[in-house]
Design an enzyme around this catalytic site. Structure first.
Site, PDB file in Angstrom:
ATOM      1  N   ALA A 290       3.686   7.125  -1.488  1.00  0.00           N
ATOM      2  CA  ALA A 290       4.809   7.333  -2.028  1.00  0.00           C
ATOM      3  C   ALA A 290       4.867   7.885  -3.486  1.00  0.00           C
ATOM      4  O   ALA A 290       5.516   9.274  -3.947  1.00  0.00           O
ATOM      5  CB  ALA A 290       5.889   6.201  -2.373  1.00  0.00           C
TER       6      ALA A 290
ATOM      7  N   PHE B 253       0.820  -1.129   0.046  1.00  0.00           N
ATOM      8  CA  PHE B 253      -0.115   0.050   0.040  1.00  0.00           C
ATOM      9  C   PHE B 253       0.746   1.371   0.001  1.00  0.00           C
ATOM     10  O   PHE B 253       0.470   2.360  -0.348  1.00  0.00           O
ATOM     11  CB  PHE B 253      -0.919  -0.176   1.320  1.00  0.00           C
ATOM     12  CG  PHE B 253      -0.076   0.551   2.514  1.00  0.00           C
ATOM     13  CD1 PHE B 253      -0.231   1.894   2.792  1.00  0.00           C
ATOM     14  CD2 PHE B 253       0.251  -0.468   3.161  1.00  0.00           C
ATOM     15  CE1 PHE B 253       0.234   2.337   4.145  1.00  0.00           C
ATOM     16  CE2 PHE B 253       0.749   0.008   4.589  1.00  0.00           C
ATOM     17  CZ  PHE B 253       0.827   1.409   4.663  1.00  0.00           C
ATOM     18  N   LYS B 254       2.292   1.254   0.268  1.00  0.00           N
ATOM     19  CA  LYS B 254       3.106   2.298   0.381  1.00  0.00           C
ATOM     20  C   LYS B 254       3.237   3.031  -0.964  1.00  0.00           C
ATOM     21  O   LYS B 254       3.520   4.217  -1.106  1.00  0.00           O
ATOM     22  CB  LYS B 254       4.270   1.846   1.163  1.00  0.00           C
ATOM     23  CG  LYS B 254       4.266   1.700   2.642  1.00  0.00           C
ATOM     24  CD  LYS B 254       5.535   1.502   3.112  1.00  0.00           C
ATOM     25  CE  LYS B 254       5.104   1.559   4.766  1.00  0.00           C
ATOM     26  NZ  LYS B 254       4.852   0.175   5.121  1.00  0.00           N
ATOM     27  N   ASP B 255       2.865   2.268  -1.895  1.00  0.00           N
ATOM     28  CA  ASP B 255       2.893   2.992  -3.415  1.00  0.00           C
ATOM     29  C   ASP B 255       1.801   3.892  -3.352  1.00  0.00           C
ATOM     30  O   ASP B 255       2.180   5.039  -4.173  1.00  0.00           O
ATOM     31  CB  ASP B 255       2.554   1.788  -4.380  1.00  0.00           C
ATOM     32  CG  ASP B 255       3.736   0.929  -4.638  1.00  0.00           C
ATOM     33  OD1 ASP B 255       4.818   1.195  -4.457  1.00  0.00           O
ATOM     34  OD2 ASP B 255       3.443  -0.348  -4.911  1.00  0.00           O
TER      35      ASP B 255
END
Ligand SMILES: *Cc1c(COP(=O)(O)O)cnc(C)c1O
Length: 422
Positions: free
Chosen positions: A109, A104-106
């Site tokens: 970021a 999910f950090k995409d």
């Protein structure tokens, strides 16, 4: 819209400034001065995820230099699917792992990278981002910032402590992404980043900034998928869902509380954690006690002193309210393994170790309620845990497979921050 520091000692700023600064000058974290209401949002007229993203974020960027670029940033950043998958009736999984690095950090970021690039190009400035990683964050940040103009990224990872696939995601970029293998542990990497920021000469010369989850530019875009999924769910079932969110630094769950505050149709928000039980203990005792982290199978949640707790405390300063709004349950490694097996045998669905904590909490505490478990990563990223347990090979998503094929390069250094700038 203005953003204020959780410590109340800094001037309110607009979104762009909060994003470029990262941390507020008084050491606090930026939070919205007030929350817009979603009641004017006509969800039926919205045709795509990027369009919804724009509608949700627009009030936060009102009168901001980035306002005119916001629609395009959303189109560029959220160019992958966000499926809500049904395991059983009214028991769904929100798959947040369809971005380039399969976690999910995409979301955060990529939004941060595209926003910063636009600001810097307009102002003719350059920036160097330092990021220390224990595995996942560095990969998402490197992928998002690769080939972004006016920005150099230096990623620091501890030698021998990241998985093979994680290391490949950190070291496959070249160009404006420089990877450093540090002869030390994750804490040493973090200390080097802090030391570089504290060095006035370096900090000025290289215009240093950070991209970790305290940055507002990573948090705001995470509120969008809670608005999206809660509307989809309530349209499909006529009920408001309870979200169960695998949590570490509490950035992802903090964004869910922001979506709830804006009026998204959410019944309740529940945090699942691993054996790092700081929040569970706090909710029992009323006394917050950060501690050092314990290593678990859900390693992206190995956080003993979650930095975004400060934002939750500013949202619910009164402990009774906090207790009413926030609940958290801990799941140990053995139970994570059992849950991955149990769910696979029952449904054929493969969970990553982080998502397994959420599914366990659903099965133990919310089995008869309308729920969405947030899936934070694709199981192929944690094949060393999942594959031996299930006796299968987990297929690697195509985008991730492409990254893993690329040639890699990195620089090996000792624990001295000055080595990052030679
Ligand atoms: C970062 C991460 C988490 C924890 O999210 P926080 O925002 O730090 O609470 C959970 N699962 C995965 C796979 C992650 O990468």
């Amino acid at each position: 819209m203005k953003f204020v520091s959780t410590r109340k000692g800094s001037e309110p700023v607009n979104a762009s400034t909060a994003i470029i600064q990262g941390l507020a000058p008084d050491g606090g974290l930026y939070v919205p001065a007030s929350f817009p209401s979603l009641s004017n949002l006509n969800i039926h007229e919205i045709s795509s995820y990027p369009e919804l993203a724009f509608e949700v974020l627009a009030p936060f960027f009102k009168d901001d230099p980035l306002a005119a670029d916001l629609a395009e940033i959303c189109m560029d950043a959220f160019n992958f699917p966000v499926p809500l998958v049904s395991l059983k009736p009214e028991q769904m999984v929100l798959e947040l792992f369809h971005g380039p690095t399969a976690a999910f950090k995409d979301f955060g970021a990529r939004f941060l990278a595209f926003s910063m690039e636009r600001m810097l190009k307009r102002e003719g400035r350059t920036l160097t981002i330092l990021v220390a990683t224990s595995g996942d964050t560095g990969g998402a940040v490197a992928a998002a910032f690769a080939n972004r103009e006016n920005i150099t990224v230096k990623v620091l990872f501890p030698k021998g402590r990241v998985s093979k696939r994680q290391q490949a995601q950190l070291t496959c970029w070249g160009g404006n992404i420089q990877a450093y293998e540090v002869d030390g542990n994750f804490d040493d990497c973090q200390k080097m980043v802090k030391a570089a920021f504290m060095d006035p000469k370096l900090s000025k010369e290289h215009n240093l900034s950070s991209a970790n989850s305290i940055n507002l530019g990573r948090l705001l875009p995470q509120a969008i998928y809670y608005v999206y999924a809660s509307h989809l769910f309530s349209q499909a079932t006529g009920k408001k869902p309870t979200f169960i969110i695998p949590s570490g630094n509490v950035g992802n769950s903090c964004a869910a509380y922001w979506a709830l505050t804006m009026g998204a149709p959410i019944e309740k928000i529940v945090l699942s954690v691993n054996k790092n039980t700081t929040i569970v203990d706090y909710l029992k005792s009323g006394t917050y006690q950060g501690r050092s982290s314990l290593a678990t199978l859900a390693n992206a949640m190995d956080v003993g002193d979650p930095s975004n707790m400060e934002r939750l405390l500013s949202l619910y300063p009164d402990f009774e309210t906090m207790k009413k709004m926030v609940s958290a349950y801990s799941v140990d490694d053995k139970t994570i393994e059992e849950t991955i097996k149990e769910v696979y045998e029952e449904t054929g669905y493969v969970l990553c170790p982080h998502t397994a904590t959420g599914e366990r909490v659903r099965r133990d505490h919310f089995a008869d309620e309308p729920t969405i478990v947030v899936s934070t990563a694709h199981p192929a990223k944690f094949e060393q845990v999942v594959e031996p347990l299930l006796g299968i090979t987990v297929e690697v998503p195509q985008k991730l497979a492409e990254l893993l094929e690329k040639p890699t390069s990195f620089t090996s250094i000792g624990c001295d921050h000055r080595l990052l700038f030679v």
